[in-house]
Scaffold this active site. Structure first.
Site, PDB file in Angstrom:
ATOM      1  N   VAL D  77       0.847  -1.181   0.000  1.00 49.69           N
ATOM      2  CA  VAL D  77       0.000   0.000   0.000  1.00 49.69           C
ATOM      3  C   VAL D  77       0.889   1.239   0.000  1.00 49.69           C
ATOM      4  CG1 VAL D  77      -1.821   1.216   1.266  1.00 49.69           C
ATOM      5  CG2 VAL D  77      -1.679  -1.301   1.377  1.00 49.69           C
ATOM      6  N   CYS D  78       0.673   2.130  -0.929  1.00 49.13           N
ATOM      7  CA  CYS D  78       1.489   3.356  -0.986  1.00 49.13           C
ATOM      8  C   CYS D  78       1.307   4.151   0.302  1.00 49.13           C
ATOM      9  CB  CYS D  78       1.113   4.233  -2.170  1.00 49.13           C
ATOM     10  SG  CYS D  78       1.935   5.845  -2.116  1.00 49.13           S
ATOM     11  N   ILE D  79       2.393   4.380   1.015  1.00 50.21           N
ATOM     12  CA  ILE D  79       2.299   4.990   2.338  1.00 50.21           C
ATOM     13  C   ILE D  79       1.823   6.441   2.276  1.00 50.21           C
ATOM     14  CG2 ILE D  79       4.761   5.601   2.404  1.00 50.21           C
ATOM     15  CD1 ILE D  79       4.658   4.877   5.426  1.00 50.21           C
TER      16      ILE D  79
END
Lengths: 125, 96, 130, 130, 96, 125
Positions: D77-79
């Site tokens: 998941v893109c932080i």
């Protein structure tokens, strides 16, 4: 100059959305910056209403929401110099390359297909 | 009078056709957010039937860098004017 | 006049929340009252209490909370739309056997019927969608 | 072949997650490998651990977890996209001084650079967007 | 050969124009999700230049109740066929 | 019959999105059902690609995601009988009212504006 345009590289990011109304343009530009920071050769194609992302004189949105103009200024710092736009998209909006903040090479459809074919990874936003 | 609010541009979305189909002869149309692109001279012809009842939101024109590109037939209002338009209308309908 | 807003766009993905907040300030400045903001569809994500945007960007969840504190505007979130999307207050979390919660007051989970009541009860309902 | 998927749509609002899960099953059935699913833009909402959809609807978060358990597919998941939207794992929650968390393993918060690595490292990257 | 994947219909979104502008002479176009509406006889003319390289996803046609309304020029594939198309392509580009 | 069509009521729900691709149609129908359950007179207008929500023969989506067909069957139970569609939207898609699961009255633009004006609350989805 058009004849010398290099239509290949590692990563092509296609930006189809205008600034402000959605976060697509900003999140697409972020992906381009990260790819460049990772040492990849990155090209950008502004297409559809995305060409408005290149327009001169953009400001912040309501509540100080950032536009794309500050990010565009960072592209050179990240060595992203291959900027293209869909010539027909710009023409449909009745705009010319003179109203743009940064120079981008206008491409006609056959060259757009070559551009897409010439990159290993193509991400659309 | 009903205020119709449109946040999409005819250059990418065809929702404007549905908005126009829903407009009565006194109704007004306000372009906001990405919809302000509809105020470009190249796009404004899609709203011809609206005549002088077409508005665009100044703040969004400015944010997009489009305030200098707006067609003369469009009435530009700021957000205070947007509220005034909703006060004057019987109700509002948003198209997106 | 008495206003209510319907917000249907996710914050940080669509301009809907920004536009609604800007419109809120303007309508209050003109002496109107903002009874309630109702969140539906992806608008329910505006109630995510853990939102942690970068410091140089507007904090939309906090902006909604300030609106409530300063003007008494109710912040109602459609419960059905919220549960699907992982937005639960303490009560719903325990009812579904989940530890922790993602929605806190002044946001309240409520039924969709509230939106209909609002829409018919206030003078103006304005929708902000993605 | 080695595949990765990029999911950009919120579950329950767009078909993107459904399509991506269906495509995952089909590619695995044909003997391919699914290395990773990367969540960006509103796709990060797929990682909301508290999602509580009605029982007669598919539970998308659980479906992703099963994909990880059965096939070892990483769920990244893109932080940056996640923090803005209120999706924090325990570590980020404590770093931002928030109590509670909304993302749990096997979903991992990671940098956007992972997407580029993946896109260039696998044989096929397929994007599912709203 | 590149596989282009389109999930919007020409009846509401103009993104199909950008997808077509990006297609090379061997490239294929697959209609999925709401994009399968593009396979209706009334819409398929927008994809004329794609010729016999136009595909639509069976499962999405069926879910929309459109499987009986699909134009004869469109090749219908199921999700297994979708994966096969991605295997045969050098890469995929999604338009939305 | 068109002449007798009643174009007013309490709540008008405009449905502009097709089933499956997004949850707009389902969440819009939910709003209509709730309004009816609260005792309001509810009308529905299917417009744009939303007319596909009325199409016969719809099925579940991938993973068993529900379509709109089951909800359509519930409309009568909730006394929602004023169903309208934008005749031009249906014509643009090349479909006729015969392919629809439920009868809906086709409206041309002047009547659509009257329909909107005739309801106290108008919600678009």
């Amino acid at each position: 100059m058009q004849a010398e345009t290099v239509l290949n590289g590692d990563v092509l990011v296609i930006l189809r959305h205008p600034p402000h109304g959605s976060s697509w343009l900003r999140e697409g530009l972020d992906a381009a910056l990260v790819a460049a920071a990772f040492g990849q050769t990155v090209s950008l194609l502004f297409q559809g209403d995305g060409v408005l992302g290149l327009l001169q004189g953009q400001g912040p949105g309501p509540l100080g929401q950032k536009g794309s103009s500050a990010t565009l200024d960072m592209l050179a710092m990240y060595d992203i110099e291959s900027l293209f736009l869909d010539a027909r998209s710009l023409a449909r909006l009745g705009l010319s390359t003179e109203s743009l903040q940064l120079p981008a090479s206008p491409l006609e459809p056959p060259s757009i297909a070559e551009l897409i074919a010439g990159h290993r990874l193509v991400l659309t936003f | 009078m009903i205020l119709h609010i449109l946040n999409r541009s005819p250059s990418s979305s065809l929702v404007y056709r549905d908005a126009l189909a829903g407009m009565g002869p006194e109704d007004r149309l306000l372009l906001v957010e990405d919809g302000v692109q509809g105020a470009l001279p190249s796009q404004v012809r899609h709203f011809e039937v609206v005549g002088d009842r077409l508005f665009a939101l100044r703040e969004d024109l400015v944010a997009h860098g489009l305030d200098g590109h707006c067609d003369a037939s469009v009435q530009v209002v700021d957000v205070d004017g947007f509220v005034a338009l909703t006060e004057e209308a019987d109700k509002t309908v948003s198209w997106f | 006049m008495r206003y209510a807003l319907l917000v249907q766009g996710a914050p940080y993905s669509s301009q809907a929340s920004h536009s609604a907040l800007r419109f809120s300030e303007a309508l209050l400045a003109r002496g109107n009252r903002l009874v309630c903001v109702f969140f539906y569809h992806d608008g329910v994500y505006n109630a995510a209490r853990l939102a942690a945007p970068p410091q140089d960007e507007p904090h939309l969840v906090d902006a909604w909370v300030r609106l409530n504190e300063k003007h008494g505007t109710q912040l109602q979130v459609c419960i059905a739309a919220a549960l699907r999307r992982g937005l639960l207050d303490e009560r719903e979390a325990s009812r579904h056997g989940k530890s922790g919660h993602s929605v806190e007051p002044p946001f309240e989970l409520t039924g969709l019927g509230q939106l209909i009541d609002l829409g018919l009860g206030v003078d103006r309902l304005v929708t902000f969608a993605p």
